[in-house]
Every structure is written in C-alpha cells, then in structure tokens.
Design a protein around this motif. Sequence first.
Motif, PDB file in Angstrom:
ATOM      1  N   VAL A   1      -2.548  26.041 -13.785  1.00 51.55           N
ATOM      2  CA  VAL A   1      -3.609  25.575 -12.904  1.00 51.55           C
ATOM      3  C   VAL A   1      -3.604  24.055 -12.811  1.00 51.55           C
ATOM      4  CG1 VAL A   1      -6.102  25.531 -12.546  1.00 51.55           C
ATOM      5  CG2 VAL A   1      -5.003  27.624 -13.315  1.00 51.55           C
ATOM      6  N   PHE A   2      -3.315  23.373 -13.910  1.00 55.72           N
ATOM      7  CA  PHE A   2      -3.272  21.914 -13.882  1.00 55.72           C
ATOM      8  C   PHE A   2      -2.148  21.408 -12.983  1.00 55.72           C
ATOM      9  CE2 PHE A   2      -5.516  22.721 -17.901  1.00 55.72           C
ATOM     10  CZ  PHE A   2      -6.688  22.046 -17.597  1.00 55.72           C
ATOM     11  N   ALA A   3      -1.029  22.119 -12.971  1.00 54.35           N
ATOM     12  CA  ALA A   3       0.053  21.741 -12.056  1.00 54.35           C
ATOM     13  C   ALA A   3      -0.404  21.916 -10.614  1.00 54.35           C
ATOM     14  CB  ALA A   3       1.288  22.586 -12.327  1.00 54.35           C
ATOM     15  N   GLY A   4      -1.110  22.998 -10.331  1.00 55.73           N
ATOM     16  CA  GLY A   4      -1.619  23.222  -8.982  1.00 55.73           C
ATOM     17  C   GLY A   4      -2.589  22.148  -8.538  1.00 55.73           C
ATOM     18  N   VAL A   5      -3.467  21.743  -9.435  1.00 59.37           N
ATOM     19  CA  VAL A   5      -4.423  20.676  -9.106  1.00 59.37           C
ATOM     20  C   VAL A   5      -3.686  19.362  -8.857  1.00 59.37           C
ATOM     21  CG1 VAL A   5      -6.322  19.285 -10.017  1.00 59.37           C
ATOM     22  CG2 VAL A   5      -6.355  21.761 -10.298  1.00 59.37           C
ATOM     23  N   ALA A   6      -2.705  19.049  -9.685  1.00 56.65           N
ATOM     24  CA  ALA A   6      -1.943  17.814  -9.501  1.00 56.65           C
ATOM     25  C   ALA A   6      -1.144  17.852  -8.204  1.00 56.65           C
ATOM     26  CB  ALA A   6      -1.010  17.592 -10.693  1.00 56.65           C
ATOM     27  N   PHE A   7      -0.529  19.002  -7.887  1.00 61.21           N
ATOM     28  CA  PHE A   7       0.223  19.123  -6.641  1.00 61.21           C
ATOM     29  C   PHE A   7      -0.714  19.008  -5.446  1.00 61.21           C
ATOM     30  CE2 PHE A   7       3.707  21.831  -8.816  1.00 61.21           C
ATOM     31  CZ  PHE A   7       4.221  20.697  -9.394  1.00 61.21           C
ATOM     32  N   LEU A   8      -1.904  19.614  -5.540  1.00 62.16           N
ATOM     33  CA  LEU A   8      -2.884  19.511  -4.461  1.00 62.16           C
ATOM     34  C   LEU A   8      -3.297  18.050  -4.258  1.00 62.16           C
ATOM     35  CD1 LEU A   8      -4.738  20.788  -2.369  1.00 62.16           C
ATOM     36  CD2 LEU A   8      -6.396  21.186  -4.186  1.00 62.16           C
ATOM     37  N   ALA A   9      -3.512  17.324  -5.339  1.00 56.56           N
ATOM     38  CA  ALA A   9      -3.873  15.908  -5.225  1.00 56.56           C
ATOM     39  C   ALA A   9      -2.759  15.108  -4.556  1.00 56.56           C
ATOM     40  CB  ALA A   9      -4.190  15.337  -6.609  1.00 56.56           C
ATOM     41  N   GLY A  10      -1.529  15.339  -4.976  1.00 50.30           N
ATOM     42  CA  GLY A  10      -0.397  14.637  -4.373  1.00 50.30           C
ATOM     43  C   GLY A  10      -0.236  14.964  -2.902  1.00 50.30           C
ATOM     44  N   HIS A  11      -0.348  16.232  -2.553  1.00 52.92           N
ATOM     45  CA  HIS A  11      -0.227  16.648  -1.154  1.00 52.92           C
ATOM     46  C   HIS A  11      -1.381  16.098  -0.318  1.00 52.92           C
ATOM     47  CE1 HIS A  11       3.231  19.440  -0.930  1.00 52.92           C
ATOM     48  NE2 HIS A  11       3.015  19.552  -2.225  1.00 52.92           N
ATOM     49  N   THR A  12      -2.553  16.001  -0.904  1.00 56.62           N
ATOM     50  CA  THR A  12      -3.700  15.450  -0.177  1.00 56.62           C
ATOM     51  C   THR A  12      -3.485  13.982   0.145  1.00 56.62           C
ATOM     52  OG1 THR A  12      -5.171  17.031  -1.253  1.00 56.62           O
ATOM     53  CG2 THR A  12      -6.199  15.107  -0.266  1.00 56.62           C
ATOM     54  N   ILE A  13      -2.936  13.230  -0.793  1.00 56.22           N
ATOM     55  CA  ILE A  13      -2.639  11.817  -0.543  1.00 56.22           C
ATOM     56  C   ILE A  13      -1.585  11.690   0.555  1.00 56.22           C
ATOM     57  CG2 ILE A  13      -1.673   9.709  -1.548  1.00 56.22           C
ATOM     58  CD1 ILE A  13      -2.917  10.692  -4.237  1.00 56.22           C
ATOM     59  N   LEU A  14      -0.544  12.513   0.492  1.00 56.48           N
ATOM     60  CA  LEU A  14       0.486  12.482   1.527  1.00 56.48           C
ATOM     61  C   LEU A  14      -0.077  12.884   2.886  1.00 56.48           C
ATOM     62  CD1 LEU A  14       3.507  14.077  -0.369  1.00 56.48           C
ATOM     63  CD2 LEU A  14       3.256  11.693   0.342  1.00 56.48           C
ATOM     64  N   ALA A  15      -0.953  13.899   2.897  1.00 60.03           N
ATOM     65  CA  ALA A  15      -1.554  14.341   4.151  1.00 60.03           C
ATOM     66  C   ALA A  15      -2.435  13.249   4.751  1.00 60.03           C
ATOM     67  CB  ALA A  15      -2.368  15.616   3.927  1.00 60.03           C
TER      68      ALA A  15
ATOM     69  N   ARG B   1       3.043   5.951  -2.844  1.00 63.58           N
ATOM     70  CA  ARG B   1       4.186   6.751  -3.306  1.00 63.58           C
ATOM     71  C   ARG B   1       4.191   6.880  -4.825  1.00 63.58           C
ATOM     72  NH1 ARG B   1       6.688   3.457   0.610  1.00 63.58           N
ATOM     73  NH2 ARG B   1       7.189   4.631   2.486  1.00 63.58           N
ATOM     74  N   ALA B   2       3.865   5.806  -5.520  1.00 64.00           N
ATOM     75  CA  ALA B   2       3.825   5.853  -6.982  1.00 64.00           C
ATOM     76  C   ALA B   2       2.742   6.807  -7.475  1.00 64.00           C
ATOM     77  CB  ALA B   2       3.592   4.452  -7.542  1.00 64.00           C
ATOM     78  N   VAL B   3       1.586   6.802  -6.823  1.00 71.30           N
ATOM     79  CA  VAL B   3       0.502   7.711  -7.215  1.00 71.30           C
ATOM     80  C   VAL B   3       0.919   9.160  -6.969  1.00 71.30           C
ATOM     81  CG1 VAL B   3      -1.854   8.441  -6.666  1.00 71.30           C
ATOM     82  CG2 VAL B   3      -1.328   6.013  -6.917  1.00 71.30           C
ATOM     83  N   VAL B   4       1.560   9.428  -5.834  1.00 70.00           N
ATOM     84  CA  VAL B   4       1.998  10.792  -5.522  1.00 70.00           C
ATOM     85  C   VAL B   4       3.039  11.267  -6.537  1.00 70.00           C
ATOM     86  CG1 VAL B   4       3.242  12.199  -3.831  1.00 70.00           C
ATOM     87  CG2 VAL B   4       1.417  10.666  -3.075  1.00 70.00           C
ATOM     88  N   VAL B   5       4.016  10.425  -6.823  1.00 68.98           N
ATOM     89  CA  VAL B   5       5.033  10.787  -7.825  1.00 68.98           C
ATOM     90  C   VAL B   5       4.367  11.024  -9.176  1.00 68.98           C
ATOM     91  CG1 VAL B   5       7.001   9.896  -9.136  1.00 68.98           C
ATOM     92  CG2 VAL B   5       6.955   9.688  -6.656  1.00 68.98           C
ATOM     93  N   GLY B   6       3.416  10.176  -9.528  1.00 66.80           N
ATOM     94  CA  GLY B   6       2.687  10.361 -10.788  1.00 66.80           C
ATOM     95  C   GLY B   6       1.958  11.691 -10.834  1.00 66.80           C
TER      96      GLY B   6
ATOM     97  N   VAL C   1       0.836  -1.200   0.000  1.00 65.87           N
ATOM     98  CA  VAL C   1       0.000   0.000   0.000  1.00 65.87           C
ATOM     99  C   VAL C   1       0.870   1.249   0.000  1.00 65.87           C
ATOM    100  CG1 VAL C   1      -1.668   1.330   1.354  1.00 65.87           C
ATOM    101  CG2 VAL C   1      -1.987  -1.130   1.055  1.00 65.87           C
ATOM    102  N   GLY C   2       1.939   1.240   0.801  1.00 61.59           N
ATOM    103  CA  GLY C   2       2.857   2.379   0.833  1.00 61.59           C
ATOM    104  C   GLY C   2       3.528   2.620  -0.502  1.00 61.59           C
ATOM    105  N   THR C   3       3.936   1.563  -1.164  1.00 57.99           N
ATOM    106  CA  THR C   3       4.574   1.679  -2.477  1.00 57.99           C
ATOM    107  C   THR C   3       3.604   2.214  -3.514  1.00 57.99           C
ATOM    108  OG1 THR C   3       6.065  -0.143  -1.947  1.00 57.99           O
ATOM    109  CG2 THR C   3       5.802   0.407  -4.272  1.00 57.99           C
ATOM    110  N   ILE C   4       2.368   1.728  -3.496  1.00 58.68           N
ATOM    111  CA  ILE C   4       1.357   2.216  -4.441  1.00 58.68           C
ATOM    112  C   ILE C   4       1.064   3.688  -4.189  1.00 58.68           C
ATOM    113  CG2 ILE C   4      -1.070   2.005  -5.100  1.00 58.68           C
ATOM    114  CD1 ILE C   4      -0.770  -1.039  -4.647  1.00 58.68           C
TER     115      ILE C   4
END
Length: 117
Positions: free
Chosen positions: A35-49, A14-19, A9-12
């Motif tokens: 704006v698309f970069a911001g949305v992608a960064f927000l999604a990655g940060h949300t998963i990490l949070a 991390r892969a989603v966040v990097v993606g 689960v941790g590996t998956i």
Amino acid sequence: MGGTRSDLVGTIARAVVVGCFVAGGVFALVTRQLVFAGVAFLAGHTILAAAAVIQGQRRRGVGLSLSGIGWLALSIGLGSGTAAGAETALPETPLVAVGFGLVAVGMLLLLGPFGGD
C-alpha cells in the motif's frame, strides 16, 4: 532569466517524482506493505499529471492520474490479498482487476500522439 527559473522548477519536480517512486518501491520491498508503494506512486503520478496540465497537456494529465490511481488500487488489492491469506484472496480480485484496468487505460492515453489536445 525566466528560463533558468523554469529549468530549476522542472529539475526539482523531477527529483521529487523520482524520490516518490524510489522511496515507495524500496519501502514496499523492505516492509512488504504494498500500500505504501501505491501511495508513493500515486503521489509521483499526481505531480507529473499536474505538470502536464500546467503545460496544457490535458490528455497526458488524465492518463497519469488514471495510472496513479490504478497503481494504488493494485497495491491495495494485492496487499490485502497477501495479508488476509490465500483462502480470502478472492474478494480483492475485483480491486486488482480495476487497478490493472486503470493503469492500462492511463497508459493508452499516455502512448497516444501529443499535440494540441
């Protein structure tokens, strides 16, 4: 056996966040739509949070959430300023400042010592 499931689960995650981070950055560079970069960064940060909160690290989760929202605000402010032209770029300056502030506060929360929050 529970450790291997947790590792998977941790590996998956991390892969989603990097993606999210890589796809957002590449898409922003190719299309010039920040704006698309911001949305992608927000999604990655949300998963990490979410992962931090699940692990009991609430301060780290709040820091990641604030910095993700800050990246989104920065990208919207910068994207709308460059799309509108130089003469109308000033109204977006507060959004850029707010975004920068949120990223800074989020990073300060992340840089503090981790332990029993």
